[in-house]
Design an enzyme around this catalytic site. Structure first.
Site, mmCIF file in Angstrom:
data_model
loop_
_atom_site.group_PDB
_atom_site.id
_atom_site.type_symbol
_atom_site.label_atom_id
_atom_site.label_comp_id
_atom_site.label_asym_id
_atom_site.label_seq_id
_atom_site.Cartn_x
_atom_site.Cartn_y
_atom_site.Cartn_z
ATOM 1 N N THR A 43 -3.341 0.911 -6.860
ATOM 2 C CA THR A 43 -3.407 1.246 -5.440
ATOM 3 C C THR A 43 -2.947 0.033 -4.647
ATOM 4 O OG1 THR A 43 -5.731 0.608 -5.304
ATOM 5 C CG2 THR A 43 -5.272 2.934 -5.766
ATOM 6 N N VAL A 45 -3.761 -1.608 -1.721
ATOM 7 C CA VAL A 45 -4.659 -2.665 -1.248
ATOM 8 C C VAL A 45 -5.248 -3.430 -2.433
ATOM 9 C CG1 VAL A 45 -6.750 -3.171 0.080
ATOM 10 C CG2 VAL A 45 -5.146 -1.441 0.893
ATOM 11 N N CYS A 46 -5.612 -2.718 -3.487
ATOM 12 C CA CYS A 46 -6.149 -3.388 -4.676
ATOM 13 C C CYS A 46 -5.100 -4.326 -5.284
ATOM 14 C CB CYS A 46 -6.603 -2.365 -5.709
ATOM 15 S SG CYS A 46 -7.988 -1.340 -5.144
ATOM 16 N N ALA A 47 -3.850 -3.893 -5.296
ATOM 17 C CA ALA A 47 -2.768 -4.736 -5.815
ATOM 18 C C ALA A 47 -2.645 -6.017 -4.994
ATOM 19 C CB ALA A 47 -1.452 -3.966 -5.806
ATOM 20 N N MET A 50 -5.543 -8.438 -5.765
ATOM 21 C CA MET A 50 -5.428 -9.144 -7.036
ATOM 22 C C MET A 50 -4.267 -10.138 -7.024
ATOM 23 S SD MET A 50 -8.023 -8.192 -8.774
ATOM 24 C CE MET A 50 -8.853 -8.140 -7.184
#
Length: 152
Positions: A43, A45-47, A50
């Protein structure tokens, strides 16, 4: 389910990282640890969350801090995602089985959705929680805010 709070001793865990290596929280005693929880791999935002950890790795090392990314995804999924994101060093931990077990221990599991809250938790060198921040699911955590806390 009580959310982890400042002053709590962080619950121990042993989770596989994106390379299939078993990572035990207790092995990081003597260093600060950032537990950066994200709901799901693959996803946007998660990318970005991280990738910010990897991009600032030198800054984390300078502050004697280990950043760890955590989600309920399996480690093969995390491995493919890390390669896609070009994350070569930061460990992305799979809180896959028991499903969300570590997130539950930290009070960060969203039962209705089956994934963790988006959150940053900073532990001191002895495994005690020194900072917790929860974010709305679509909100990208501010990495500079994390460094402001670590620099205190």
């Amino acid at each position: 389910m009580k959310t982890i709070a400042v002053g709590d001793l962080a619950p121990e865990f042993a989770l596989k990282d994106n390379r299939g290596e078993l990572i035990e929280l207790k092995s990081y005693r003597g260093k600060k640890v950032l537990l950066s929880w994200h709901p799901l791999a693959w996803t946007r935002v998660c990318a970005e969350q991280m990738k910010a950890l990897e991009a600032r790795l030198t800054d984390f090392e300078r502050l004697n801090t280990v950043p760890l990314g955590l989600s309920v995804d399996s480690y093969p999924c995390k491995n493919a995602w890390a390669k896609e994101l070009e994350i070569a060093t930061v460990k992305l931990l799979a809180d896959f089985w028991p499903h969300g077990g570590a997130a539950k221990d930290y009070g960060l599991f969203r039962e209705a959705e089956g994934f963790s809250q988006r959150a940053n938790v900073i532990l001191d060198e002895n495994g005690k929680v020194i900072w917790v921040k929860l974010y709305d699911i679509p909100q990208l955590p501010d990495i500079d805010e994390v460094f402001a806390v670590l620099s205190k």
